[in-house]
Design a protein around this motif. Structure first.
Motif, PDB file in Angstrom:
ATOM      1  N   LYS A 172      64.700 -17.760-123.223  1.00 46.41           N
ATOM      2  CA  LYS A 172      66.069 -17.285-123.364  1.00 46.41           C
ATOM      3  C   LYS A 172      66.461 -17.203-124.842  1.00 46.41           C
ATOM      4  CE  LYS A 172      69.949 -16.127-121.464  1.00 46.41           C
ATOM      5  NZ  LYS A 172      70.778 -16.826-120.500  1.00 46.41           N
ATOM      6  N   TYR A 176      67.695 -13.926-127.111  1.00 49.67           N
ATOM      7  CA  TYR A 176      68.806 -13.800-128.062  1.00 49.67           C
ATOM      8  C   TYR A 176      68.311 -13.237-129.391  1.00 49.67           C
ATOM      9  CZ  TYR A 176      71.677 -16.758-125.005  1.00 49.67           C
ATOM     10  OH  TYR A 176      72.374 -17.269-123.954  1.00 49.67           O
ATOM     11  N   ARG A 178      65.603 -11.409-129.988  1.00 52.27           N
ATOM     12  CA  ARG A 178      65.243  -9.991-129.877  1.00 52.27           C
ATOM     13  C   ARG A 178      66.488  -9.120-129.788  1.00 52.27           C
ATOM     14  NH1 ARG A 178      62.200 -10.059-124.779  1.00 52.27           N
ATOM     15  NH2 ARG A 178      62.517 -12.318-124.732  1.00 52.27           N
ATOM     16  N   GLU A 182      68.024  -6.185-132.443  1.00 53.60           N
ATOM     17  CA  GLU A 182      68.379  -4.804-132.093  1.00 53.60           C
ATOM     18  C   GLU A 182      69.837  -4.479-132.370  1.00 53.60           C
ATOM     19  OE1 GLU A 182      67.456  -2.763-128.325  1.00 53.60           O
ATOM     20  OE2 GLU A 182      65.936  -4.321-128.077  1.00 53.60           O
ATOM     21  N   LEU A 186      76.762  -6.365-130.757  1.00 57.88           N
ATOM     22  CA  LEU A 186      76.995  -6.439-129.314  1.00 57.88           C
ATOM     23  C   LEU A 186      76.639  -7.827-128.790  1.00 57.88           C
ATOM     24  CD1 LEU A 186      77.856  -5.006-126.754  1.00 57.88           C
ATOM     25  CD2 LEU A 186      75.503  -4.236-126.446  1.00 57.88           C
ATOM     26  N   PHE A 190      79.109 -10.491-126.724  1.00 59.11           N
ATOM     27  CA  PHE A 190      78.817 -11.141-125.451  1.00 59.11           C
ATOM     28  C   PHE A 190      79.059 -12.643-125.511  1.00 59.11           C
ATOM     29  CE2 PHE A 190      75.658  -7.652-124.078  1.00 59.11           C
ATOM     30  CZ  PHE A 190      76.666  -6.985-123.400  1.00 59.11           C
TER      31      PHE A 190
ATOM     32  N   PHE B  89      82.636  -6.889-121.826  1.00 60.63           N
ATOM     33  CA  PHE B  89      82.747  -5.580-122.468  1.00 60.63           C
ATOM     34  C   PHE B  89      81.553  -4.713-122.111  1.00 60.63           C
ATOM     35  CE2 PHE B  89      81.974  -3.181-126.626  1.00 60.63           C
ATOM     36  CZ  PHE B  89      82.874  -2.163-126.314  1.00 60.63           C
ATOM     37  N   PRO B  91      80.082  -1.310-123.379  1.00 65.37           N
ATOM     38  CA  PRO B  91      80.319  -0.346-124.454  1.00 65.37           C
ATOM     39  C   PRO B  91      79.979   1.084-124.045  1.00 65.37           C
ATOM     40  CG  PRO B  91      78.290  -1.550-124.863  1.00 65.37           C
ATOM     41  CD  PRO B  91      78.886  -2.138-123.614  1.00 65.37           C
ATOM     42  N   ARG B  94      76.475   2.024-123.821  1.00 65.18           N
ATOM     43  CA  ARG B  94      75.797   1.166-122.832  1.00 65.18           C
ATOM     44  C   ARG B  94      75.176  -0.078-123.429  1.00 65.18           C
ATOM     45  NH1 ARG B  94      73.554   6.431-120.375  1.00 65.18           N
ATOM     46  NH2 ARG B  94      75.257   7.007-118.989  1.00 65.18           N
ATOM     47  N   GLY B  95      74.519   0.038-124.587  1.00 65.25           N
ATOM     48  CA  GLY B  95      74.040  -1.169-125.258  1.00 65.25           C
ATOM     49  C   GLY B  95      72.977  -1.930-124.493  1.00 65.25           C
ATOM     50  N   PHE B  97      69.328  -3.377-124.226  1.00 61.23           N
ATOM     51  CA  PHE B  97      68.362  -3.766-125.251  1.00 61.23           C
ATOM     52  C   PHE B  97      66.958  -3.343-124.832  1.00 61.23           C
ATOM     53  CE2 PHE B  97      71.959  -6.606-125.733  1.00 61.23           C
ATOM     54  CZ  PHE B  97      72.183  -6.532-127.107  1.00 61.23           C
ATOM     55  N   SER B  98      66.274  -2.602-125.706  1.00 67.19           N
ATOM     56  CA  SER B  98      64.961  -2.077-125.328  1.00 67.19           C
ATOM     57  C   SER B  98      63.871  -3.141-125.407  1.00 67.19           C
ATOM     58  CB  SER B  98      64.591  -0.884-126.206  1.00 67.19           C
ATOM     59  OG  SER B  98      64.501  -1.303-127.549  1.00 67.19           O
ATOM     60  N   SER B  99      64.076  -4.181-126.208  1.00 66.79           N
ATOM     61  CA  SER B  99      63.047  -5.220-126.302  1.00 66.79           C
ATOM     62  C   SER B  99      63.228  -6.301-125.231  1.00 66.79           C
ATOM     63  CB  SER B  99      63.056  -5.844-127.701  1.00 66.79           C
ATOM     64  OG  SER B  99      64.342  -6.295-128.022  1.00 66.79           O
ATOM     65  N   LEU B 100      64.199  -6.104-124.343  1.00 65.18           N
ATOM     66  CA  LEU B 100      64.396  -7.042-123.233  1.00 65.18           C
ATOM     67  C   LEU B 100      64.147  -6.292-121.928  1.00 65.18           C
ATOM     68  CD1 LEU B 100      65.925  -8.508-125.564  1.00 65.18           C
ATOM     69  CD2 LEU B 100      67.597  -9.222-123.882  1.00 65.18           C
ATOM     70  N   LEU B 108      71.346 -11.961-120.226  1.00 67.20           N
ATOM     71  CA  LEU B 108      71.637 -12.209-121.642  1.00 67.20           C
ATOM     72  C   LEU B 108      73.039 -12.787-121.911  1.00 67.20           C
ATOM     73  CD1 LEU B 108      70.317 -11.806-124.532  1.00 67.20           C
ATOM     74  CD2 LEU B 108      71.714  -9.742-124.643  1.00 67.20           C
ATOM     75  N   PRO B 109      74.108 -12.126-121.425  1.00 71.61           N
ATOM     76  CA  PRO B 109      75.429 -12.653-121.778  1.00 71.61           C
ATOM     77  C   PRO B 109      75.663 -14.012-121.116  1.00 71.61           C
ATOM     78  CG  PRO B 109      75.576 -10.413-120.925  1.00 71.61           C
ATOM     79  CD  PRO B 109      74.205 -10.903-120.606  1.00 71.61           C
ATOM     80  N   ARG B 152      75.692  -6.677-115.867  1.00 68.65           N
ATOM     81  CA  ARG B 152      75.465  -7.830-116.722  1.00 68.65           C
ATOM     82  C   ARG B 152      76.766  -8.534-117.093  1.00 68.65           C
ATOM     83  NH1 ARG B 152      73.144  -5.151-122.310  1.00 68.65           N
ATOM     84  NH2 ARG B 152      75.011  -3.913-122.486  1.00 68.65           N
ATOM     85  N   ILE B 153      77.903  -7.798-117.061  1.00 65.54           N
ATOM     86  CA  ILE B 153      79.155  -8.530-117.322  1.00 65.54           C
ATOM     87  C   ILE B 153      79.763  -9.089-116.039  1.00 65.54           C
ATOM     88  CG2 ILE B 153      79.726  -7.510-119.545  1.00 65.54           C
ATOM     89  CD1 ILE B 153      81.581  -5.612-118.112  1.00 65.54           C
TER      90      ILE B 153
END
Ligand SMILES: Nc1ncnc2c1ncn2[C@@H]1O[C@H](COP(=O)(O)OP(=O)(O)OP(=O)(O)O)[C@@H](O)[C@H]1O
Ligand SMILES: [Mg+2]
Lengths: 295, 239
Positions: A172, A176, A178, A182, A186, A190, B89, B91, B94-95, B97-100, B108-109, B152-153
């Motif tokens: 996890k 964060y 990674r 990017e 944003l 979050f 939020f 955006p 869309r936001g 993340f390509s590495s996730l 993530l949030p 995700r939110i």
């Protein structure tokens, strides 16, 4: 054993071992640089000085406080990371919005100041640091003699590199990191404390350099210029691997060490330049580096 | 929901000015959203709707005025503390993340309040996301990415959602699904501020509309006034 490719196996394997050891240092150092660049957008020119600081903290600790090697392996990275965190909070922090060049100049200046002051106090000749008792001696593998401390360097470096890769790619906290690499804005929206994440990341990258410095202390002499010589090669390694990739930094580091070792066997005259040659070729063919993402 | 509970103020923006560097984008926004309300920000391209949402999240260069979220003043707050007041939020870009991978994006949030949807509930609501949970976030189709950005939110338990153009570029059936999702959320008592280009989508869902022009709010329209103010809307939006 018979000769291999016209060279005695002792020579071939001996040079490959040296290559692997150098590669271990390249991997640790370029890994730290890649992590720092990813999140902070700063090319950390102080990395060599921080590597040197790691070795010096170990040496000073042993000389004045009786801190042994094993304790130094943990304490020196912590001490040097703490210095790094102060640098990040007071100086680097102001530069994130500026061009890469400013961070590079600032860290370059810091490296000169740190190395200059150490040269002033300790001279350039280098201080000896003895191999810890548990790791002295070695084994005859039949085809070559393997000193225990050298084997330890490779194992320790691989463990730390793999552990760091795992943390970044599979946990996890790594998610964060990674995500922050990017789109930090944003990530912060979050609810993640991104400024703190940045500070800790710089501290960790610096700690990796200091850890490498402690590993190096018993085989290279502890000298104020030990980092600046190494850093130039490490930057070439980073360029070859490509800035973006964690696994790329590790693999390229080890690979370049091996290539250097092989060159020493087959064409010793080119052994100090071969990495730069590879760098030029890679830049011409794949400007983003072997593992970098093409823009 | 009782009238009394409806009057709990979830968001109050007063005299909000926002800047990107030297450019002054918002010129004194005043708006108020009560708990459980769904309010839209309407306006032409460039009228400042996204900037209003980003200002609430502290994602602009500078902002002045007052933004109260769940009763807390947030103008002096660092961005990462605002989400923890219960704000989610989504955006405009869309936001994702390509590495996730999809699941990492989803997780993530951090949770900001209790009562968010569980991973299972989310996968039930968006089965596509479950099927693709191990692929990199940006390998999803545009529609799937939009679902991911919403989902995700919803996981975080945020009770004030700021949604920017969530229907943009989506097929009508997905838009319809999103409409149903919003109605469900509203029924659960969540507060929603919706920036929407698609007026036909927003109109039946919303309680009120704020009309923006050149970084100011020029009109507030309750849903029952829509019929009589259609001409006004047409002039401002050109719909
Ligand atoms: N990062 C930025 N830097 C400078 N100016 C910006 C930035 N983002 C937006 N603007 C300007 O702010 C104004 C409002 O933009 P905003 O994105 O809020 O509009 P919008 O109402 O969301 O429109 P759209 O339909 O295009 O999304 C525009 O004039 C735009 O040029
Ligand atoms: Mg917008």
């Amino acid at each position: 054993m018979a000769e291999l490719l016209g060279f005695p196996p002792q020579v071939l394997f001996g040079q490959l071992l040296i290559g692997l050891i150098n590669g271990s240092f390249y991997a640790l150092l370029s890994l730290g640089l890649a992590i720092i660049f990813g999140l902070l957008n700063i090319i950390n020119f102080a990395h060599g000085a921080q590597y040197m600081l790691g070795a010096f903290v170990a040496w000073l600790g042993l000389k004045f406080l009786g801190v042994n090697y094993w304790a130094a392996l943990v304490l020196a990275p912590v001490v040097v990371a703490a210095i790094g965190i102060v640098i990040e909070k007071t100086m680097l922090r102001r530069l994130y919005k500026e061009d890469h060049l400013y961070g590079l100049l600032l860290t370059f200046g810091l490296a000169l100041i740190i190395e200059g002051s150490f040269t002033h106090f300790f001279g350039v000749s280098g201080q000896p640091y003895s191999v810890p008792a548990a790791l002295s001696g070695g084994n005859n593998l039949g085809f070559m003699f393997l000193p225990t401390y050298r084997a330890w360097i490779i194992v320790a470096s691989l463990i730390i590199c793999f552990g760091t890769w795992y943390m970044i790619e599979r946990t996890k906290l790594g998610a964060y990191l990674r995500a922050g690499t990017e789109n930090p804005q944003l990530l912060q929206a979050f609810g993640i404390n991104v400024p703190l994440l940045i500070t800790l990341t710089y501290g960790y990258g610096v700690a990796l350099a200091a850890f490498a410095g402690v590993l190096a202390a018993p085989i290279y002499s502890v000298s104020p210029v030990m980092g600046s010589n190494l850093l130039i090669v490490v930057f070439a390694v980073v360029v070859i691997g490509g800035m973006g990739s964690i696994a790329g930094a590790i693999v390229t580091g080890l690979l370049m060490g091996l290539i250097e070792g092989l060159t020493k066997v087959f064409y010793p005259e080119a052994s100090t330049t071969v990495i730069f040659l590879v760098m030029i070729i890679v830049l011409l063919i794949r400007p983003a580096g072997l593992f970098g993402k093409e823009a | 929901m009782s009238e009394q509970k409806r009057d709990v103020e979830q968001l109050r923006v007063s005299d909000l000015h926002a800047f990107y560097g030297e450019s002054h984008i918002l010129h004194g926004i005043d708006m108020k959203v009560n708990r459980g309300e769904l309010v839209t920000l309407l306006g032409r391209n460039g009228s400042g709707r996204s900037t209003t949402l980003k200002s609430i999240m502290n994602m602009v260069g500078k902002r002045t005025g007052s933004i109260m979220v769940n009763g807390n003043e947030t103008v002096g707050m660092p961005a990462h503390q605002i989400a923890h007041l219960g704000v989610g939020f989504c955006p405009e870009e869309r936001g994702i993340f390509s590495s996730l991978n999809v699941e990492e994006n989803l997780m993530l949030p951090p949770t900001v309040r209790s009562g968010g949807m569980s991973l299972d509930e989310i996968y039930e609501m968006f089965p596509n996301l479950y099927e693709r949970r191990m692929s990199p976030g940006t390998r999803l189709s545009g529609g799937e990415q939009q679902m991911l950005a919403m989902a995700r939110i919803l996981r975080t338990g945020a009770n004030l959602l700021l949604l920017d153009e969530i229907t943009e570029g989506l097929a009508p059936v997905i838009v319809q699904t999103l409409g149903e999702v919003l109605l469900k959320l509203k029924a659960k008592g969540l507060t929603i501020v919706l920036v929407e280009q698609n007026f036909r989508f927003a109109a039946p869902l919303a309680d009120r509309h704020y009309l923006m022009e050149h970084g100011s709010i020029v009109e507030e329209i309750a849903s029952h006034e829509l019929e009589e103010k259609m001409d006004l809307l047409n002039t401002y939006l050109g719909v």
